[in-house]
Write an enzyme that holds these catalytic residues in place. Structure first.
Site, PDB file in Angstrom:
ATOM      1  N   SER A 210      10.600   1.055  10.030  1.00 22.37           N
ATOM      2  CA  SER A 210       9.219   1.543  10.133  1.00 22.37           C
ATOM      3  C   SER A 210       8.335   0.934   9.052  1.00 22.37           C
ATOM      4  CB  SER A 210       9.189   3.067  10.034  1.00 22.37           C
ATOM      5  OG  SER A 210       9.647   3.516   8.768  1.00 22.37           O
ATOM      6  N   ARG A 214       5.240  -1.147  10.647  1.00 17.90           N
ATOM      7  CA  ARG A 214       3.883  -0.628  10.462  1.00 17.90           C
ATOM      8  C   ARG A 214       2.932  -1.742  10.036  1.00 17.90           C
ATOM      9  NH1 ARG A 214       5.185   2.916   7.432  1.00 17.90           N
ATOM     10  NH2 ARG A 214       5.065   4.791   8.721  1.00 17.90           N
ATOM     11  N   ASN A 218      -0.062  -3.492  12.723  1.00 19.81           N
ATOM     12  CA  ASN A 218      -1.495  -3.470  12.425  1.00 19.81           C
ATOM     13  C   ASN A 218      -2.078  -4.872  12.294  1.00 19.81           C
ATOM     14  OD1 ASN A 218      -2.679  -0.574  11.788  1.00 19.81           O
ATOM     15  ND2 ASN A 218      -0.563  -0.578  11.071  1.00 19.81           N
TER      16      ASN A 218
END
Length: 281
Positions: A210, A214, A218
């Site tokens: 994660s 992440r 983005n």
């Protein structure tokens, strides 16, 4: 991409291709035989720039009234130091982790900021160089945002994982950490050992994946939107040109917040995960 103008699909596909050692796009999600050379060059280059900037700030630091550059760096140092102090309670560990977190923040910000470079600028220059060297311009792939490459972001998160493992052993001792692996979070009972160990491994994997995903998600989304906005400008109409300029400007201004925020989040999670390695369940 010489010859006829590419279609929208070809344009997007080309811009999302990496210049790698295989000469063709990666087909599998995991392929350790492929190295994305563009991501390596830009990440290492910006990493060296980060070190130079921080070294320059340290070299020019004075005890008097600081200039703008020194004041800005001191502001960053104080911000990271305050965050590290609230998360990592060991002063000895902070001597290494706080400067590391500062370096990570500046490094990721610079890599993210490459998304603000016009989409076609560097790929166009690379296509000219690649063609002059005898290469096929249709295969002159070049991506400049290393943090939009999953292999790069997962590589950084794996580095954080190794740091966490190191501090788990350093703070708790090898025996203490192994004991924690098998007795937390459900308690010290032989029946629960396999469940505890499985939960610990899942926690390490989940945090690492994660952490990298992440940042990648983005920045990949941001890069894709810039590519789509560039397509709007290629419609050869007044509306398309005006829409390209307006949408590009608005998204670039908004994206400044994203690149700052994502660098801060990655840095904070690094501190949090290292801080957790100092704590016992």
């Amino acid at each position: 991409m010489a010859g006829n103008a590419p279609t929208a699909s070809e344009y997007v596909t080309h811009h999302l291709g990496h210049f790698n050692n295989s000469g063709h796009p990666q087909e599998n999600i995991v392929d350790f035989s492929i190295i994305n050379i563009d991501s390596m060059v830009f990440s290492i280059g910006l990493g060296l720039l980060t070190i130079f900037i921080l070294w320059l700030a340290a070299r020019k630091a004075t005890s008097g009234v600081p200039g703008r550059f020194q004041g800005f760096i001191e502001l960053l140092v104080e911000m990271v130091a305050d965050q590290a102090k609230g998360i990592i309670h060991s002063p000895e560990s902070r001597k290494f982790v706080a400067p590391l977190a500062l370096t990570v923040f500046v490094w990721i910000f610079l890599m993210n900021a490459m998304d603000l470079v016009p989409v076609d600028l560097i790929p166009m220059l690379w296509t000219g160089i690649y063609s002059a060297a005898g290469g096929d311009p249709a295969h002159a792939y070049m991506r400049v945002v290393a943090t939009a490459d999953l292999s790069a972001t997962l590589g950084m998160s794996c580095g954080v994982l190794l740091l966490c493992l190191y501090y788990n052993v350093k703070i708790k001792g090898l025996g203490g950490w192994v004991h924690e692996l098998f007795t937390a979070p459900f308690g010290s009972h032989p029946v629960l050992y396999p469940i505890n160990f499985a939960m610990q491994i899942i926690e390490f994997l989940a945090k690492t994946i994660s952490h990298g995903m992440r940042l990648f998600g983005n920045l990949y989304a941001g890069e894709l939107i810039f590519i789509l906005i560039a397509l709007l400008g290629g419609t050869a109409t007044v509306f398309g040109f005006v829409g390209h300029v307006v949408a590009g400007t608005i998204w670039a201004i908004f994206h400044i917040l994203i690149i700052l925020l994502q660098a801060f989040i990655f840095m904070m999670l690094t501190l949090v995960y290292v801080g957790q390695a100092h704590e016992s369940h």
